[in-house]
Each structure stands twice: as C-alpha cells, then as structure tokens.
Design a protein around this motif. Sequence first.
Motif, PDB file in Angstrom:
ATOM      1  N   LYS A  20       1.014  -1.297  -0.173  1.00  0.00           N
ATOM      2  CA  LYS A  20      -0.083   0.132   0.150  1.00  0.00           C
ATOM      3  C   LYS A  20       0.890   0.778  -0.134  1.00  0.00           C
ATOM      4  O   LYS A  20       2.109   1.420   0.383  1.00  0.00           O
ATOM      5  N   PRO A  21       0.383   2.467  -0.985  1.00  0.00           N
ATOM      6  CA  PRO A  21       0.883   3.418  -0.323  1.00  0.00           C
ATOM      7  C   PRO A  21       1.709   4.133   1.070  1.00  0.00           C
ATOM      8  O   PRO A  21       1.238   3.733   1.369  1.00  0.00           O
ATOM      9  N   GLY A  22       2.576   4.350   0.803  1.00  0.00           N
ATOM     10  CA  GLY A  22       3.676   4.956   1.747  1.00  0.00           C
ATOM     11  C   GLY A  22       4.369   3.892   3.046  1.00  0.00           C
ATOM     12  O   GLY A  22       4.890   4.307   4.297  1.00  0.00           O
ATOM     13  N   ILE A  23       3.886   1.993   2.557  1.00  0.00           N
ATOM     14  CA  ILE A  23       4.477   1.946   3.588  1.00  0.00           C
ATOM     15  C   ILE A  23       5.318   0.970   3.248  1.00  0.00           C
ATOM     16  O   ILE A  23       5.983   1.035   1.735  1.00  0.00           O
ATOM     17  N   VAL A  24       6.499   0.337   3.844  1.00  0.00           N
ATOM     18  CA  VAL A  24       8.230   0.077   3.862  1.00  0.00           C
ATOM     19  C   VAL A  24       7.931  -1.665   4.624  1.00  0.00           C
ATOM     20  O   VAL A  24       7.883  -1.938   4.600  1.00  0.00           O
ATOM     21  N   ARG A  25       8.799  -1.949   2.714  1.00  0.00           N
ATOM     22  CA  ARG A  25       8.538  -3.705   3.196  1.00  0.00           C
ATOM     23  C   ARG A  25      10.440  -3.626   3.330  1.00  0.00           C
ATOM     24  O   ARG A  25      11.173  -3.139   2.908  1.00  0.00           O
ATOM     25  N   GLY A  26      10.802  -5.142   3.830  1.00  0.00           N
ATOM     26  CA  GLY A  26      12.090  -5.486   3.824  1.00  0.00           C
ATOM     27  C   GLY A  26      12.706  -4.700   5.395  1.00  0.00           C
ATOM     28  O   GLY A  26      12.349  -5.306   6.375  1.00  0.00           O
ATOM     29  N   GLU A  27      13.203  -3.781   5.826  1.00  0.00           N
ATOM     30  CA  GLU A  27      14.777  -3.590   7.079  1.00  0.00           C
ATOM     31  C   GLU A  27      14.627  -5.196   7.126  1.00  0.00           C
ATOM     32  O   GLU A  27      15.071  -5.382   8.181  1.00  0.00           O
ATOM     33  N   HIS A  28      16.127  -5.838   6.336  1.00  0.00           N
ATOM     34  CA  HIS A  28      17.005  -6.684   6.917  1.00  0.00           C
ATOM     35  C   HIS A  28      18.007  -7.301   6.090  1.00  0.00           C
ATOM     36  O   HIS A  28      18.055  -6.668   4.731  1.00  0.00           O
ATOM     37  N   PHE A  29      18.976  -7.972   5.935  1.00  0.00           N
ATOM     38  CA  PHE A  29      19.734  -8.324   5.921  1.00  0.00           C
ATOM     39  C   PHE A  29      19.518  -9.661   5.183  1.00  0.00           C
ATOM     40  O   PHE A  29      19.400 -10.649   5.424  1.00  0.00           O
ATOM     41  N   HIS A  30      20.382 -10.269   4.342  1.00  0.00           N
ATOM     42  CA  HIS A  30      20.884 -11.778   4.014  1.00  0.00           C
ATOM     43  C   HIS A  30      22.449 -11.927   3.729  1.00  0.00           C
ATOM     44  O   HIS A  30      23.452 -11.090   3.538  1.00  0.00           O
ATOM     45  N   ARG A  31      22.964 -13.433   4.491  1.00  0.00           N
ATOM     46  CA  ARG A  31      24.135 -13.840   4.743  1.00  0.00           C
ATOM     47  C   ARG A  31      25.088 -14.840   3.197  1.00  0.00           C
ATOM     48  O   ARG A  31      25.627 -14.384   2.756  1.00  0.00           O
ATOM     49  N   ARG A  32      23.310 -15.088   2.738  1.00  0.00           N
ATOM     50  CA  ARG A  32      23.773 -16.562   1.819  1.00  0.00           C
ATOM     51  C   ARG A  32      22.829 -15.960  -0.228  1.00  0.00           C
ATOM     52  O   ARG A  32      23.530 -16.593  -0.347  1.00  0.00           O
ATOM     53  N   LYS A  33      22.264 -15.543   0.747  1.00  0.00           N
ATOM     54  CA  LYS A  33      20.837 -15.672  -0.464  1.00  0.00           C
ATOM     55  C   LYS A  33      21.002 -14.858  -1.191  1.00  0.00           C
ATOM     56  O   LYS A  33      21.217 -14.054  -1.138  1.00  0.00           O
TER      57      LYS A  33
END
Length: 284
Positions: free
Chosen positions: A195-208
Amino acid sequence: MLEQGTTARRVAYAGSVQSDVGGIYGQAKADAATRLTGAANRVGAEFHDLRLPNLFGEHGRPFYNAVTATFCHLLARGERPRVDVDRGLRLLHAQDAADLLVGTFPSSDLETLVQELSVVELLERLTAMAATYSTGDIPDVAQKVDRDLFNTYRSYVTELRPAVPLVRHSDARGSFFEIARTHGGPGQSSFSTTKPGIVRGEHFHRRKIERFTVLSGRAVISLRRLFGTEVVHVEVDGEHPLAVDMPTLWAHNIQNVGDELLYTSFWTDDIFDPTRPDTIAEVV
C-alpha cells in the motif's frame, strides 16, 4: 564477551595454515596458538586452533593478500586479470570461517568447507560469472562454492551497477518482460502488493541471492552496506522495469512512493526454509 568472574569453556583461535610453513607470520601464529593452548588448559577450557586457509568473501580488500578480491575488483571494472604463476589454492568463505569460530559449525567441519582450486581455475570461474551477470543473467550457483564466489563478485558490482535494465516488449495486448534468467541451481519466485507509504524489508541476507522487480506502481529501493552509513537509492516503476539485486551483507528495503498499490516480484535462489530463513533484521 565474558562477564566478570566467569571462565571461558571454549576458546576458538583464528590460526593459519601458514603456521606449518614458517616465516615470520607463520611462526607468530604458531607461537600464539601455543600460548593460548596453555592458557586454555589452565582454566579447563576446550581449545580449538582453526588453521584457516585462503579466505575470500564480500568486500575483501583487493591488491592485498586475497587473490579472489583482486580478481573480483578488476572484473567488476571490465578489466582482464592475468595469472603469471599458477598454483593450488585452498579457499574458505569468510562467513564459514566466522561460523566455525563462533561455534555455529563444529570445528571438524573445516575441511569439508574448504574448496580446492588453482589460481587459473578460480579466474576462469569468476570470469564466466562476470560475463553471464553482465547481461543480467544469474550464473550457475548450484554448488555452494559458486554461490559464495558469485556473492563475493556481486559485492564489487553493486555500487557500480545497482540495477539491471530489463527489455519491455509492448503491443496491443499489453506488455511483457523477463525478470530473471538463471543458468543453474534452485530458485523461488514470489509476489507482493504494498500500500502507498508502506516500507517492506529492513533486513539483510548472508547467503541468498535476491532480485526485486516492480511490475506496477512506483517505489524506491534503498540499500546500505553493513557498518556503513551511505545509502544507495534506486527509483523504480512498472513502466520502466529494472531488476535490482540485493547484495549479501547489505540492509535493504522497498517503499511505495506512489499513490496506487505497488506490485513487486521477488526471485531468490534460496528455497525458503522457515527454520533457517537467512533474514536478519537491520534498518537501512
């Protein structure tokens, strides 16, 4: 870190295969291992001297002491490295070394994690990966060593080319574009609406290996290398499709900056396992 008054039960030492070779560095590593062995014995701790071979990994320093870093740095810039003297290499991914040291993997796994290649073979693999990835395709990452080498190579590409342009084919029926071409290994595709204004994620990956592609709507994808402060922002929309690959050890997110629902496709080489998600929370 131990609390005051407590005693270590396990001591892991980042030793080196050079301990058996001699020289100032090797002798220093061997002497340190001897002293640490004595200290561990005095307090009744289990001591592990991990004789680490040639380490490689994301963001290694080129032109220093890791040939993999030098090759990746040069290839990412379109240069052609040269091998003057070939020899055998015993390679270990730096993240595997870290897992061994902190006890995620038992010390006995060291030899099973080491990959043996010659310098020429290493350069041939990296050169082939660079050629494949220059088109936006994902090279064959079916083998763990190839995935680790590709992730290492990608760490030198991200700041030079944070996005891959995709070719959009349009006619009276609508439009079509390819999202990911993979040359070997597993893969999983998924899809989300935001939806407008929403942020997804805020993470990191080690392998993928993970690829974002916006199908409809407007968004900003932001990436930040761990322990760094500079943020790379990539503006994306469904009318001008781009593939943005999330480099390992970079925090990332995607925000809907438009007024309509955002449609995003996600591709990863990793079949999701909820018991080992390889998704570590980190704000961009």
